[in-house]
Write a protein that holds these residues in place. Structure first.
Motif, PDB file in Angstrom:
ATOM      1  N   LEU A  43     -19.821 -37.963  88.043  1.00 29.06           N
ATOM      2  CA  LEU A  43     -18.467 -38.498  88.194  1.00 29.06           C
ATOM      3  C   LEU A  43     -17.557 -37.453  88.834  1.00 29.06           C
ATOM      4  O   LEU A  43     -16.749 -37.781  89.708  1.00 29.06           O
ATOM      5  N   GLU A  44     -17.678 -36.199  88.444  1.00 28.69           N
ATOM      6  CA  GLU A  44     -16.882 -35.127  89.050  1.00 28.69           C
ATOM      7  C   GLU A  44     -17.168 -35.032  90.553  1.00 28.69           C
ATOM      8  O   GLU A  44     -16.245 -34.866  91.356  1.00 28.69           O
ATOM      9  N   LYS A  45     -18.431 -35.160  90.914  1.00 32.58           N
ATOM     10  CA  LYS A  45     -18.818 -35.120  92.332  1.00 32.58           C
ATOM     11  C   LYS A  45     -18.171 -36.285  93.085  1.00 32.58           C
ATOM     12  O   LYS A  45     -17.612 -36.097  94.173  1.00 32.58           O
ATOM     13  N   LEU A  46     -18.234 -37.475  92.518  1.00 34.55           N
ATOM     14  CA  LEU A  46     -17.621 -38.653  93.138  1.00 34.55           C
ATOM     15  C   LEU A  46     -16.117 -38.460  93.282  1.00 34.55           C
ATOM     16  O   LEU A  46     -15.538 -38.761  94.336  1.00 34.55           O
ATOM     17  N   LEU A  47     -15.469 -37.935  92.260  1.00 38.45           N
ATOM     18  CA  LEU A  47     -14.020 -37.701  92.304  1.00 38.45           C
ATOM     19  C   LEU A  47     -13.660 -36.685  93.387  1.00 38.45           C
ATOM     20  O   LEU A  47     -12.663 -36.856  94.102  1.00 38.45           O
ATOM     21  N   ARG A  48     -14.457 -35.628  93.524  1.00 39.92           N
ATOM     22  CA  ARG A  48     -14.201 -34.628  94.577  1.00 39.92           C
ATOM     23  C   ARG A  48     -14.326 -35.251  95.963  1.00 39.92           C
ATOM     24  O   ARG A  48     -13.534 -34.962  96.860  1.00 39.92           O
ATOM     25  N   GLU A  49     -15.327 -36.115  96.139  1.00 40.01           N
ATOM     26  CA  GLU A  49     -15.520 -36.777  97.436  1.00 40.01           C
ATOM     27  C   GLU A  49     -14.327 -37.660  97.775  1.00 40.01           C
ATOM     28  O   GLU A  49     -13.838 -37.649  98.899  1.00 40.01           O
ATOM     29  N   VAL A  50     -13.851 -38.412  96.799  1.00 40.21           N
ATOM     30  CA  VAL A  50     -12.699 -39.295  97.024  1.00 40.21           C
ATOM     31  C   VAL A  50     -11.456 -38.465  97.301  1.00 40.21           C
ATOM     32  O   VAL A  50     -10.688 -38.761  98.213  1.00 40.21           O
ATOM     33  N   GLN A  51     -11.267 -37.409  96.544  1.00 43.67           N
ATOM     34  CA  GLN A  51     -10.104 -36.553  96.727  1.00 43.67           C
ATOM     35  C   GLN A  51     -10.127 -35.910  98.114  1.00 43.67           C
ATOM     36  O   GLN A  51      -9.088 -35.774  98.751  1.00 43.67           O
ATOM     37  N   ALA A  52     -11.287 -35.556  98.594  1.00 40.98           N
ATOM     38  CA  ALA A  52     -11.407 -34.939  99.916  1.00 40.98           C
ATOM     39  C   ALA A  52     -10.986 -35.904 101.017  1.00 40.98           C
ATOM     40  O   ALA A  52     -10.458 -35.488 102.050  1.00 40.98           O
ATOM     41  N   HIS A  53     -11.181 -37.194 100.820  1.00 40.75           N
ATOM     42  CA  HIS A  53     -10.802 -38.188 101.825  1.00 40.75           C
ATOM     43  C   HIS A  53      -9.330 -38.566 101.744  1.00 40.75           C
ATOM     44  O   HIS A  53      -8.806 -39.181 102.661  1.00 40.75           O
ATOM     45  N   ASP A  54      -8.672 -38.208 100.654  1.00 41.37           N
ATOM     46  CA  ASP A  54      -7.263 -38.570 100.486  1.00 41.37           C
ATOM     47  C   ASP A  54      -6.423 -37.929 101.581  1.00 41.37           C
ATOM     48  O   ASP A  54      -5.688 -38.592 102.285  1.00 41.37           O
ATOM     49  N   VAL A  55      -6.527 -36.647 101.718  1.00 43.21           N
ATOM     50  CA  VAL A  55      -5.827 -35.948 102.794  1.00 43.21           C
ATOM     51  C   VAL A  55      -6.829 -35.002 103.414  1.00 43.21           C
ATOM     52  O   VAL A  55      -7.167 -33.987 102.829  1.00 43.21           O
ATOM     53  N   GLU A  56      -7.316 -35.386 104.560  1.00 43.59           N
ATOM     54  CA  GLU A  56      -8.256 -34.526 105.255  1.00 43.59           C
ATOM     55  C   GLU A  56      -7.453 -33.607 106.155  1.00 43.59           C
ATOM     56  O   GLU A  56      -6.770 -34.051 107.082  1.00 43.59           O
ATOM     57  N   LEU A  57      -7.511 -32.314 105.871  1.00 37.48           N
ATOM     58  CA  LEU A  57      -6.689 -31.346 106.586  1.00 37.48           C
ATOM     59  C   LEU A  57      -6.912 -31.390 108.089  1.00 37.48           C
ATOM     60  O   LEU A  57      -5.995 -31.171 108.860  1.00 37.48           O
ATOM     61  N   GLY A  58      -8.109 -31.693 108.519  1.00 35.48           N
ATOM     62  CA  GLY A  58      -8.386 -31.771 109.951  1.00 35.48           C
ATOM     63  C   GLY A  58      -7.509 -32.789 110.649  1.00 35.48           C
ATOM     64  O   GLY A  58      -7.147 -32.629 111.813  1.00 35.48           O
ATOM     65  N   ASN A  59      -7.147 -33.852 109.961  1.00 39.07           N
ATOM     66  CA  ASN A  59      -6.309 -34.888 110.552  1.00 39.07           C
ATOM     67  C   ASN A  59      -4.861 -34.440 110.700  1.00 39.07           C
ATOM     68  O   ASN A  59      -4.113 -34.995 111.497  1.00 39.07           O
ATOM     69  N   LEU A  60      -4.448 -33.447 109.923  1.00 40.16           N
ATOM     70  CA  LEU A  60      -3.065 -32.997 110.002  1.00 40.16           C
ATOM     71  C   LEU A  60      -2.792 -32.188 111.259  1.00 40.16           C
ATOM     72  O   LEU A  60      -1.659 -32.101 111.706  1.00 40.16           O
ATOM     73  N   PHE A  61      -3.832 -31.601 111.833  1.00 47.71           N
ATOM     74  CA  PHE A  61      -3.655 -30.733 112.992  1.00 47.71           C
ATOM     75  C   PHE A  61      -4.167 -31.359 114.281  1.00 47.71           C
ATOM     76  O   PHE A  61      -4.350 -30.678 115.270  1.00 47.71           O
ATOM     77  N   THR A  62      -4.414 -32.649 114.244  1.00 46.00           N
ATOM     78  CA  THR A  62      -4.855 -33.363 115.441  1.00 46.00           C
ATOM     79  C   THR A  62      -3.971 -34.584 115.610  1.00 46.00           C
ATOM     80  O   THR A  62      -3.077 -34.840 114.820  1.00 46.00           O
ATOM     81  N   PHE A  63      -4.265 -35.338 116.626  1.00 45.88           N
ATOM     82  CA  PHE A  63      -3.521 -36.580 116.842  1.00 45.88           C
ATOM     83  C   PHE A  63      -4.263 -37.782 116.275  1.00 45.88           C
ATOM     84  O   PHE A  63      -3.908 -38.912 116.563  1.00 45.88           O
TER      85      PHE A  63
END
Length: 111
Positions: A43-63
């Motif tokens: 469950l912790e692994k699943l939660l980390r995966e979901v949290q990682a998709h919430d705000v993907e830092l790569g998207n903040l520095f691209t268009f």
């Protein structure tokens, strides 16, 4: 394996923190589960995966965030992950947790 009682909150900042102690914060919704150590780790692994998709830092520095299709894919992927989280919370949940999830219609009762 013996199951233990744990508390899960879906606060984006501490989503992957599954605690054996209730937080007792009126602002926070906690889900009580009974899990083995292996189920807790999964469950912790699943939660980390979901949290990682919430705000993907790569998207903040691209268009990418200006691309509606890409944004929709990201949102859909995040929602699928959250659906998986709620299914797992329901599966491991105490009766109180299952009632909370049914009450807010976060589980598909058609299964």
């Amino acid at each position: 394996m013996e199951k233990q009682l744990y508390y899960v909150n879906l606060n984006p900042i501490s989503m992957d923190d599954i605690s054996p102690i209730r937080v007792n914060d009126g602002q926070l919704i906690e889900y009580e589960i009974e899990a083995t150590s292996l189920e807790k780790k999964e469950l912790e692994k699943l939660l980390r995966e979901v949290q990682a998709h919430d705000v993907e830092l790569g998207n903040l520095f691209t268009f990418r965030h200006f691309d509606d299709q890409e944004g929709d894919r990201d949102k859909n992927e995040y929602q699928r992950g959250l659906n998986d989280v709620f299914e797992e919370l329901y599966r491991l949940g105490t009766e109180e947790t299952k009632a909370k999830i049914r009450e807010i219609h976060l589980i598909n009762d058609d299964q």
